[in-house]
Design a protein around this motif. Structure first.
Motif, PDB file in Angstrom:
ATOM      1  N   LEU A 129       0.829  -1.201   0.000  1.00 56.78           N
ATOM      2  CA  LEU A 129       0.000   0.000   0.000  1.00 56.78           C
ATOM      3  C   LEU A 129       0.865   1.254   0.000  1.00 56.78           C
ATOM      4  O   LEU A 129       1.968   1.270   0.534  1.00 56.78           O
ATOM      5  CB  LEU A 129      -0.912   0.007   1.229  1.00 56.78           C
ATOM      6  N   SER A 130       0.324   2.308  -0.571  1.00 58.75           N
ATOM      7  CA  SER A 130       0.970   3.611  -0.487  1.00 58.75           C
ATOM      8  C   SER A 130       0.772   4.188   0.905  1.00 58.75           C
ATOM      9  O   SER A 130       0.010   3.650   1.720  1.00 58.75           O
ATOM     10  CB  SER A 130       0.393   4.558  -1.538  1.00 58.75           C
ATOM     11  N   LEU A 131       1.456   5.284   1.180  1.00 57.77           N
ATOM     12  CA  LEU A 131       1.360   5.881   2.509  1.00 57.77           C
ATOM     13  C   LEU A 131      -0.067   6.335   2.810  1.00 57.77           C
ATOM     14  O   LEU A 131      -0.586   6.118   3.918  1.00 57.77           O
ATOM     15  CB  LEU A 131       2.318   7.073   2.613  1.00 57.77           C
ATOM     16  N   GLY A 132      -0.734   6.931   1.838  1.00 56.55           N
ATOM     17  CA  GLY A 132      -2.097   7.380   2.072  1.00 56.55           C
ATOM     18  C   GLY A 132      -3.051   6.220   2.326  1.00 56.55           C
ATOM     19  O   GLY A 132      -3.893   6.275   3.231  1.00 56.55           O
ATOM     20  N   MET A 133      -2.925   5.141   1.540  1.00 52.67           N
ATOM     21  CA  MET A 133      -3.784   3.976   1.763  1.00 52.67           C
ATOM     22  C   MET A 133      -3.452   3.294   3.084  1.00 52.67           C
ATOM     23  O   MET A 133      -4.323   2.764   3.775  1.00 52.67           O
ATOM     24  CB  MET A 133      -3.627   2.985   0.609  1.00 52.67           C
ATOM     25  N   ASP A 134      -2.179   3.315   3.446  1.00 59.48           N
ATOM     26  CA  ASP A 134      -1.766   2.742   4.733  1.00 59.48           C
ATOM     27  C   ASP A 134      -2.434   3.469   5.895  1.00 59.48           C
ATOM     28  O   ASP A 134      -2.918   2.851   6.855  1.00 59.48           O
ATOM     29  CB  ASP A 134      -0.242   2.822   4.840  1.00 59.48           C
ATOM     30  N   ARG A 135      -2.482   4.800   5.812  1.00 60.10           N
ATOM     31  CA  ARG A 135      -3.144   5.565   6.863  1.00 60.10           C
ATOM     32  C   ARG A 135      -4.641   5.293   6.896  1.00 60.10           C
ATOM     33  O   ARG A 135      -5.254   5.276   7.963  1.00 60.10           O
ATOM     34  CB  ARG A 135      -2.884   7.052   6.651  1.00 60.10           C
ATOM     35  N   ARG A 136      -5.235   5.063   5.756  1.00 58.47           N
ATOM     36  CA  ARG A 136      -6.660   4.751   5.739  1.00 58.47           C
ATOM     37  C   ARG A 136      -6.931   3.413   6.432  1.00 58.47           C
ATOM     38  O   ARG A 136      -7.926   3.263   7.149  1.00 58.47           O
ATOM     39  CB  ARG A 136      -7.181   4.727   4.303  1.00 58.47           C
ATOM     40  N   VAL A 137      -6.039   2.447   6.222  1.00 64.55           N
ATOM     41  CA  VAL A 137      -6.196   1.170   6.916  1.00 64.55           C
ATOM     42  C   VAL A 137      -6.054   1.371   8.426  1.00 64.55           C
ATOM     43  O   VAL A 137      -6.805   0.789   9.226  1.00 64.55           O
ATOM     44  CB  VAL A 137      -5.165   0.151   6.398  1.00 64.55           C
ATOM     45  N   GLY A 138      -5.080   2.203   8.832  1.00 64.12           N
ATOM     46  CA  GLY A 138      -4.909   2.470  10.255  1.00 64.12           C
ATOM     47  C   GLY A 138      -6.120   3.151  10.867  1.00 64.12           C
ATOM     48  O   GLY A 138      -6.530   2.823  11.991  1.00 64.12           O
ATOM     49  N   ILE A 139      -6.721   4.099  10.136  1.00 61.09           N
ATOM     50  CA  ILE A 139      -7.928   4.760  10.639  1.00 61.09           C
ATOM     51  C   ILE A 139      -9.083   3.773  10.728  1.00 61.09           C
ATOM     52  O   ILE A 139      -9.867   3.771  11.694  1.00 61.09           O
ATOM     53  CB  ILE A 139      -8.296   5.945   9.736  1.00 61.09           C
ATOM     54  N   ALA A 140      -9.208   2.897   9.726  1.00 61.55           N
ATOM     55  CA  ALA A 140     -10.270   1.884   9.776  1.00 61.55           C
ATOM     56  C   ALA A 140     -10.089   0.957  10.967  1.00 61.55           C
ATOM     57  O   ALA A 140     -11.065   0.592  11.640  1.00 61.55           O
ATOM     58  CB  ALA A 140     -10.272   1.077   8.471  1.00 61.55           C
ATOM     59  N   ALA A 141      -8.846   0.580  11.258  1.00 59.51           N
ATOM     60  CA  ALA A 141      -8.593  -0.279  12.417  1.00 59.51           C
ATOM     61  C   ALA A 141      -8.933   0.445  13.718  1.00 59.51           C
ATOM     62  O   ALA A 141      -9.456  -0.161  14.658  1.00 59.51           O
ATOM     63  CB  ALA A 141      -7.126  -0.719  12.417  1.00 59.51           C
ATOM     64  N   ALA A 142      -8.639   1.732  13.778  1.00 62.07           N
ATOM     65  CA  ALA A 142      -8.940   2.486  14.998  1.00 62.07           C
ATOM     66  C   ALA A 142     -10.445   2.641  15.210  1.00 62.07           C
ATOM     67  O   ALA A 142     -10.909   2.733  16.351  1.00 62.07           O
ATOM     68  CB  ALA A 142      -8.273   3.860  14.939  1.00 62.07           C
ATOM     69  N   LEU A 143     -11.224   2.646  14.134  1.00 66.31           N
ATOM     70  CA  LEU A 143     -12.671   2.870  14.244  1.00 66.31           C
ATOM     71  C   LEU A 143     -13.479   1.577  14.296  1.00 66.31           C
ATOM     72  O   LEU A 143     -14.709   1.632  14.368  1.00 66.31           O
ATOM     73  CB  LEU A 143     -13.153   3.699  13.053  1.00 66.31           C
ATOM     74  N   LEU A 144     -12.828   0.415  14.266  1.00 71.88           N
ATOM     75  CA  LEU A 144     -13.549  -0.848  14.149  1.00 71.88           C
ATOM     76  C   LEU A 144     -14.587  -1.036  15.246  1.00 71.88           C
ATOM     77  O   LEU A 144     -15.729  -1.406  14.976  1.00 71.88           O
ATOM     78  CB  LEU A 144     -12.558  -2.016  14.179  1.00 71.88           C
ATOM     79  N   ALA A 145     -14.192  -0.820  16.491  1.00 71.44           N
ATOM     80  CA  ALA A 145     -15.088  -1.084  17.625  1.00 71.44           C
ATOM     81  C   ALA A 145     -15.934   0.127  17.989  1.00 71.44           C
ATOM     82  O   ALA A 145     -16.521   0.141  19.070  1.00 71.44           O
ATOM     83  CB  ALA A 145     -14.273  -1.540  18.829  1.00 71.44           C
ATOM     84  N   ASP A 146     -15.984   1.145  17.125  1.00 68.34           N
ATOM     85  CA  ASP A 146     -16.749   2.362  17.379  1.00 68.34           C
ATOM     86  C   ASP A 146     -16.350   2.988  18.715  1.00 68.34           C
ATOM     87  O   ASP A 146     -17.181   3.195  19.604  1.00 68.34           O
ATOM     88  CB  ASP A 146     -18.244   2.057  17.379  1.00 68.34           C
ATOM     89  N   PRO A 147     -15.046   3.315  18.898  1.00 67.24           N
ATOM     90  CA  PRO A 147     -14.587   3.824  20.188  1.00 67.24           C
ATOM     91  C   PRO A 147     -15.041   5.259  20.422  1.00 67.24           C
ATOM     92  O   PRO A 147     -15.341   5.998  19.479  1.00 67.24           O
ATOM     93  CB  PRO A 147     -13.064   3.730  20.082  1.00 67.24           C
TER      94      PRO A 147
END
Length: 610
Positions: A129-147
């Protein structure tokens, strides 16, 4: 609400702590920026909040510290580091693994991929993944459990302006639903543009805690950005009019067609250009870097001529001076403050929680089989074991048990035991290298459930690996030597139990050591150190006859038990005791006990806060 009180990192030798008595808060419904230069302690502050860094102080998430929250992953979403997971894992596999850890349905992974706009990349490897797509994956992981709270370390670093706008809109959308967002940055303009509140730190200490509008007014310099093909002429016009009106105006020629005008407005600059017939392509309000201008000698420029470098014209009471200008990216529209455009909203449907004791087990199975590491390890172990067994049979004088295990006498461990130890070490080593469970590491119950799952999965993998290696060795010996080195065993239960105990013990040693020392290499080193260091020490300690023999122990144990086992089971008990009495078995059991105590101590220590 997030409240950080008295955060202080562990002192370093001859150096002050990276974070020193830092206190601030991030309120729900707002985006808070933690601003500081590189090395100012921003990342350390986040790690202290997540209880990943030794130090003092406490952080309350809605009134509770992290180690008092039953499911931290559902309370805090975290993005630390550049890579959110193992590079060989797929995007969907990474998120589904984290869904199991957070106790939410696996379908949540696909929903979050839609939210962050990378549903088409679900089968891509994280390493591609590119850096931008990598950050999107990280944001998706952070939002998974609806914190309720998001902690993000430099989420916009290296992103394009378009990706930054998307990210900030998404964070503001999370805050608009009542969540608290805290992100770190070293860009003052980004903090003023994207946050509702800016917390500035320097050398680990709090410098200012301001509203974004107050921060922009007191720490940043407003300016007018002008693009014109006649930059030198317009700069001379603005300088002459400022001197005539006795006003302080600074004009910075940043390139051949770009000017930055400090101390004026778009209306004044536009009217001056219109009166003198100067063509203007762009005219916008911006916010420049903070700082105090440094006077320099002005370089005179003839009207219509182009000055070399950055020319600044300052007029105040007839005095002229040159000021170096900052070359920063243009941003139109001024400082957004609180009224930023909301980003893509999160799914409005509630997140269904999945409980039960199999949640850590499901997570560990997805972690173990999400990459090709177990298959590659098994292939290498089987190949080395077969070659070693054939060489030992060719040389002769090797007992059948060691021949099937491919364990030469001088070697500390057979290949299968080393492979089992490696798989065990990677069980925790991957997580400390790729911080996917950052928010869940500070709690003892979560660590205990995760530990049991890892021990169970790694023990099963070790047994499977050992059985595969012995079967391959036996098949290779029968194929090459026509069963010459092999004989039907008279007693196979005790050797099989010893083989299984060795494999499981090596796997568990790797798991515990990697969990204690937070490194896969340290876990593998602990496995190898058992036969190299612990066994010789035990042999020296147990050398010599025993004054009181322990004969008849199996019968006495049978008498102490509630359920009477049959006398035939005495052979199994004696076999297990005989294995434990061997130096390798005793050393492995002692090492496991020490590592288990150390693991429990590190987990309990995480609960102690000053």
């Amino acid at each position: 609400m997030l409240q950080a009180i008295g955060l202080t990192s562990a002192p370093r030798r001859d150096l002050p702590p990276r974070v020193d008595d830092l206190t601030f808060e991030a309120r729900p419904g707002q985006v808070t920026a933690l601003l500081g230069a590189p090395g100012s302690g921003k990342t350390t502050a986040l790690r202290l909040m997540l209880e990943l860094e030794p130090g003092r102080g406490v952080t309350y998430f809605r009134g509770r510290p992290l180690h008092r929250i039953p499911h931290p992953g559902r309370e805090v979403g975290v993005l630390l580091g550049d890579v959110p997971g193992h590079p060989a894992r797929t995007v969907r596999g990474q998120l589904r693994m984290l869904c199991a850890a957070a106790g939410v349905p696996a379908s949540r992974a696909d929903a979050m991929l839609e939210v962050v706009g990378i549903a088409g990349l679900r089968d891509q490897r994280l390493g591609s993944l590119s850096l931008g797509m990598d950050r999107r994956v990280g944001i998706a992981a952070a939002l998974l459990a609806d914190p309720c709270t998001l902690l993000l370390d430099e989420p916009a670093a290296g992103l394009s302006p378009r990706e930054r706008n998307w990210l900030h809109g998404l964070l503001r959308g999370h805050a608009s639903l009542g969540g608290a967002v805290l992100f770190t940055t070293d860009d003052a303009k980004e903090a003023a543009r994207s946050a509702d509140r800016v917390v500035s730190i320097e050398a680990g200490r709090l410098v200012a805690d301001q509203d974004a509008a107050d921060f922009a007014r007191t720490r940043l310099r407003p300016r007018v950005a002008v693009r014109t093909p006649h930059a030198a002429r317009l700069a001379d016009v603005l300088g002459r009019e400022a001197r005539a009106a006795q006003r302080a105006v600074e004009v910075v020629e940043e390139s051949g067609s770009r000017l930055s005008v400090y101390g004026s407005t778009c209306a004044e600059v536009g009217e001056a250009a219109f009166r003198h017939g100067v063509l203007v392509h762009q005219l916008a309000d911006e916010t420049g870097d903070s700082g105090t201008p440094v006077p320099q000698a002005r370089t005179a420029t003839a009207p219509g001529a182009t000055a070399s470098g950055a020319t600044v014209t300052a007029a105040a009471g007839g005095q002229e001076a040159a000021v170096p200008g900052a070359r920063v990216p243009a941003r139109t529209g001024g400082v957004e403050g609180r009224g930023g455009r909301p980003g893509s909203p999160r799914p409005a449907s509630p997140v269904r929680r999945v409980g039960g004791p199999l949640r850590p087990l499901r997570y560990e199975l997805r972690r173990a089989f999400g990459t090709a590491t177990p298959l590659l390890t098994a292939a290498v172990v089987v190949a080395v074991s077969v070659v070693t067994a054939l060489l030992l049979a060719r040389l002769g004088h090797t007992p059948q048990n060691r021949l099937l295990a491919a364990w030469p006498e001088p070697f500390p461990l057979p290949p299968a035991a080393l492979g089992a130890g490696l798989l065990g070490a990677l069980a925790f080593g991957e997580e400390y290298r790729y911080p996917a469970l950052a928010a869940d590491r500070g709690t003892v119950p979560r660590r205990l459930g995760l530990l049991i799952a890892k021990l169970g999965v790694c023990g099963a993998l070790a047994l499977l690996l050992g059985a595969l290696a012995v079967t391959a060795d036996a098949a290779a010996l029968a194929l090459v030597f026509d069963r010459g080195p092999l004989r039907p065993p008279a007693q196979w239960i005790a050797p099989a139990a010893a083989w299984a105990g060795l494999l499981v013990g090596c796997a568990w040693s790797g798991v515990l050591a990697a969990g204690v020392f937070r490194s896969a290499l340290a876990g593998l080193g602990a496995v190898v150190s058992v036969p190299l260091l612990v066994v010789p020490l035990l042999r020296k300690a147990l050398d010599g006859p025993s004054a009181y023999p322990a004969s008849g122990l199996a019968a006495r144990l049978r008498g102490l038990s509630w359920a009477q086992w049959p006398p035939e089971a005495d052979r199994l008990v004696l076999g297990a005791l005989r294995v434990m009495a061997q130096p390798v078995g005793a050393a492995l059991a002692l090492s496991l006990l020490v590592l288990l105590c150390a693991y429990g101590f590190t987990g309990l220590r995480g609960r102690v806060r000053w």
